[in-house]
Design an enzyme around this catalytic site. Structure first.
Site, PDB file in Angstrom:
ATOM      1  N   HIS A 109     -23.390  61.895  25.145  1.00 15.76           N
ATOM      2  CA  HIS A 109     -23.473  63.448  24.698  1.00 15.76           C
ATOM      3  C   HIS A 109     -24.729  64.095  24.752  1.00 15.76           C
ATOM      4  CE1 HIS A 109     -24.649  62.940  20.231  1.00 15.76           C
ATOM      5  NE2 HIS A 109     -25.399  63.140  20.661  1.00 15.76           N
ATOM      6  N   ASP A 142     -31.985  71.793  20.941  1.00 13.56           N
ATOM      7  CA  ASP A 142     -30.806  72.136  19.995  1.00 13.56           C
ATOM      8  C   ASP A 142     -31.109  72.245  18.598  1.00 13.56           C
ATOM      9  OD1 ASP A 142     -31.209  69.378  19.403  1.00 13.56           O
ATOM     10  OD2 ASP A 142     -29.661  68.847  20.197  1.00 13.56           O
ATOM     11  N   ASN A 160     -22.042  59.026  22.723  1.00 13.19           N
ATOM     12  CA  ASN A 160     -20.400  58.431  22.946  1.00 13.19           C
ATOM     13  C   ASN A 160     -21.199  59.726  24.433  1.00 13.19           C
ATOM     14  OD1 ASN A 160     -21.649  61.073  22.594  1.00 13.19           O
ATOM     15  ND2 ASN A 160     -19.513  62.062  20.763  1.00 13.19           N
TER      16      ASN A 160
END
Ligand code: GLP
Length: 262
Positions: free
Chosen positions: A139, A68, A137
């Site tokens: 991800h 990313d 969380n």
């Protein structure tokens, strides 16, 4: 899923690097490796560096793809993932910089940047082993809760929690970009092997959801339960909320010699 619980973060790095090295040796010099940023894989990169320095492993002809990138950080920005990958991966692992790629978060056309990145991955032959961390969380990459389990590389909006978590690298949370380009969950699922590393109690809930929870976009990493070759390498703190921890330990202890890579 193979879950390996290690006593220290350094040990976890050695085990995770062992799996990456096993895939690299089986695949040959042009192995394609997916790289994650963040603190989670740093011990893995340190152990890969050790293997390269000792001559056990050679990645000089390998291909690398980052997961990313932030949108809008100018090329060369020290917190851009392109820079982070250059300093934590490409240089220490002595990879050819022309063979290491990051999604272009500074592209004029962000809509085509995702599909173009996927084309680059395809042209290299697909990812042989994807190294992952996990967000608090759940991800993976920057696929925040609610991401389509079939998603492809695309622009995403970061949650406030992720921007807060990552604000430690910036002067303030206001400097953390709101958007990113990330490989999708569907893209990550196409990697032939996945090695996920997590350390610390802050990851314990995410790991419990990812490994033992129901599969769903509320915990994006849980999609890995559908992947046929996943190795999850944890320290004790990250493993603390796993209900089947004793079984994972027993499985590891009695693992047949021929299956071992550690
Ligand atoms: C970041 C990255 C992820 C990384 C995760 C955890 O936002 N986009 O690829 O796995 O968050 O980061 P860390 O390993 O520093 O806890």
């Amino acid at each position: 899923m193979e879950v390996i619980i290690c006593s220290t973060a350094a040990d976890a790095g050695r085990v995770a690097a062992g799996k990456v090295a096993q895939v690299a040796k089986a695949r040959g010099p042009e192995v394609v490796i997916g790289f994650s940023t963040g603190s989670s894989p740093l011990a893995t990169y340190a152990d890969l560096t050790r293997r390269i320095d000792s001559g056990e492993l050679d990645l000089s002809q390998a291909w690398g793809f980052a997961l990313d990138e932030y949108v809008g950080l100018e090329p060369g920005h020290p917190e851009s993932y392109a820079e982070v990958i250059r300093t934590t991966v490409t240089e220490p692992l002595r990879m050819n910089p022309e063979r290491v790629f990051t999604p272009n978060g500074f592209a004029e056309n962000l809509q085509t940047a995702g599909p173009e990145y996927e084309e680059q991955i395809r042209a290299a032959g697909g990812i042989d082993v994807q190294i992952l961390g996990v967000g608090a969380n759940g991800h993976i990459g920057f696929n925040e809760p609610g991401s389509s389990l079939a998603s492809r590389t695309r622009i995403k909006t970061l949650t406030t929690q992720t921007r807060q978590d990552n604000s430690r690298f910036f002067a303030s949370i206001d400097d953390v970009p709101r958007h990113c380009l990330t490989q999708g969950l569907g893209t990550i699922m196409e990697a032939k092997n996945v090695v996920l590393v997590a350390q610390g109690e802050g990851k314990a809930d995410a790991i419990a959801g990812l490994v033992e929870g129901p599969v769903g976009s509320g915990c994006p990493g849980s999609v890995l339960q559908f992947h046929p070759s996943v190795t999850i390498v944890l320290d004790e703190a990250a493993a603390a909320r796993l209900e089947r921890a004793d079984h994972y330990r027993e499985t590891f202890e009695h693992k047949p010699q021929w299956q071992r890579f550690e």
